[in-house]
Design an enzyme around this catalytic site. Structure first.
Site, PDB file in Angstrom:
ATOM      1  N   GLN A   1      -5.035  -1.713   9.175  1.00 29.13           N
ATOM      2  CA  GLN A   1      -4.824  -3.033   8.572  1.00 29.13           C
ATOM      3  C   GLN A   1      -5.454  -4.126   9.443  1.00 29.13           C
ATOM      4  O   GLN A   1      -5.175  -4.209  10.635  1.00 29.13           O
ATOM      5  CB  GLN A   1      -3.310  -3.275   8.397  1.00 29.13           C
ATOM      6  CG  GLN A   1      -2.974  -4.578   7.683  1.00 29.13           C
ATOM      7  CD  GLN A   1      -3.480  -4.616   6.244  1.00 29.13           C
ATOM      8  OE1 GLN A   1      -3.355  -3.659   5.493  1.00 29.13           O
ATOM      9  NE2 GLN A   1      -4.071  -5.744   5.855  1.00 29.13           N
TER      10      GLN A   1
ATOM     11  N   ASP B   1     -11.402   2.354   3.204  1.00 27.17           N
ATOM     12  CA  ASP B   1     -11.673   0.923   3.035  1.00 27.17           C
ATOM     13  C   ASP B   1     -13.161   0.662   2.805  1.00 27.17           C
ATOM     14  O   ASP B   1     -13.553  -0.420   2.386  1.00 27.17           O
ATOM     15  CB  ASP B   1     -11.230   0.160   4.302  1.00 27.17           C
ATOM     16  CG  ASP B   1      -9.910  -0.569   4.102  1.00 27.17           C
ATOM     17  OD1 ASP B   1      -9.533  -0.817   2.939  1.00 27.17           O
ATOM     18  OD2 ASP B   1      -9.261  -0.877   5.111  1.00 27.17           O
TER      19      ASP B   1
ATOM     20  N   LYS C   1       0.847  -1.206   0.000  1.00 26.52           N
ATOM     21  CA  LYS C   1       0.000   0.000   0.000  1.00 26.52           C
ATOM     22  C   LYS C   1       0.873   1.242   0.000  1.00 26.52           C
ATOM     23  O   LYS C   1       0.607   2.211  -0.709  1.00 26.52           O
ATOM     24  CB  LYS C   1      -0.953  -0.023   1.211  1.00 26.52           C
ATOM     25  CG  LYS C   1      -2.081  -1.034   1.010  1.00 26.52           C
ATOM     26  CD  LYS C   1      -2.889  -1.335   2.250  1.00 26.52           C
ATOM     27  CE  LYS C   1      -3.845  -2.499   1.951  1.00 26.52           C
ATOM     28  NZ  LYS C   1      -4.595  -2.955   3.105  1.00 26.52           N
TER      29      LYS C   1
END
Ligand code: NAP
Length: 278
Positions: A96, A119, A52
């Protein structure tokens, strides 16, 4: 002969388009900044976080890395998320997953400001997808829609069968296919006569989380098959939820693992970051 849907190539196209957009935004004085939080040092998570950060650097997005120790408490993590919510410099916040067991993932997800939830997991964004208003959408299903569209696969009017109903893949996938005017059937572990249903699919999405679960006996001749799964097989090689060798000859198009859905997830995370500023 079937078409192999090349996620590596399509994700690169998207990243290049985004890079141009970011250059233009920077020229207008608009910078983009993504905060990435990792708790603990799970090796798979470290690889995802590293990828990422690399994608951010390629596109021209600043990334702030917060690598917190395994023993970080839930209160400490929530305090960091709240601080980043209030930081005007930060456009997107990504925590995460999975988090260590002593932290309630849902509490963390719901604390991220919906405007920074790149997200797309926050209830407000999930609700927006449900009612068809603007909001961030979960990156993997969003990437699958791009794979289909950019490979010339028509969704409208097609029978789309999704195996899996998780909050991050199956459910948002089904809603997105519906938004594209597909006729959608969702299957899960309690579905009866699964193969009878999957054999009706024009587009079959496998998000089961079981290696090589879907073989030729699940597929209507000429269907399009999208494999979301990521697993290591007995030889430590990557494989998906679909048995590619058995299934592919019966499809008109199929995604491989690796190089199918996987690369799209990060590309769409970058897309969400850019949208947060646009
Ligand atoms: P998950 O949370 O484990 O969900 C799996 C779903 O499959 C559940 O809804 C489950 O039904 C259903 N299922 C399990 N066994 C079944 C069976 N025998 N018949 C029919 N349905 C069955 O997994 P997920 O998070 O959605 O992920 C799915 C796969 O995608 C995993 O392999 C994961 O590693 C991969 N993944 C890949 C990416 C990427 O970037 N490529 C991103 C996310 C996930 P119930 O709800 O009834 O239990």
């Amino acid at each position: 002969m079937y078409q192999i849907i090349d996620g590596k190539k399509i994700s690169q196209e998207i990243k290049d388009e985004l890079r141009e957009k970011v250059t233009a935004l920077k020229a207008e004085g608009k910078d983009i900044c993504l905060a990435v939080i990792q708790v603990g040092s799970d090796p798979a998570s470290s690889v995802y976080v590293g990828n990422k950060k690399k994608a951010c650097a390629y596109i021209g997005i600043e990334s702030l890395a917060y690598e917190l120790p395994e023993e970080t408490t839930q209160d400490e993590l929530l305090a960091l998320v709240r601080r980043l919510n209030g930081d005007d410099k930060v456009n997107g916040i990504l925590v995460q997953l999975p988090l260590p067991k002593h932290i309630d993932e849902n509490a963390v997800i719901q604390t991220i400001s919906p405007e920074k939830d790149v997200d797309g997991f926050n209830e407000k964004n999930v609700g927006a997808l449900c009612v068809g208003s603007k909001g961030f959408v979960s990156c993997t299903p969003l990437g699958i829609i791009q794979l289909l569209k950019r490979s010339g696969v028509e969704i409208s009017g097609k029978h789309c069968v999704v195996i899996g109903r998780s909050n991050i893949v199956g459910k948002p996938m089904s809603l997105l296919l519906l938004r594209e005017n597909g006729t959608v059937t969702i299957c899960h572990s309690r579905t009866q006569n699964l193969k009878e249903i999957t054999k009706q699919a024009d587009i079959l999405i496998a998000a089961v989380g079981k290696p090589k679960f879907v073989d030729d006996t699940f597929i209507k001749e000429g269907a399009v098959v999208i494999d979301v799964g990521i697993h290591r097989n007995e030889n430590n090689k990557l494989c998906g939820d679909v048995d590619f060798e058995k299934a592919a000859p019966h499809t008109s198009a199929i995604t491989p693992v690796p190089g199918g859905v996987g690369p799209m997830t990060i590309a769409m995370l970058m897309y969400n970051c850019v949208s947060s500023v646009e």
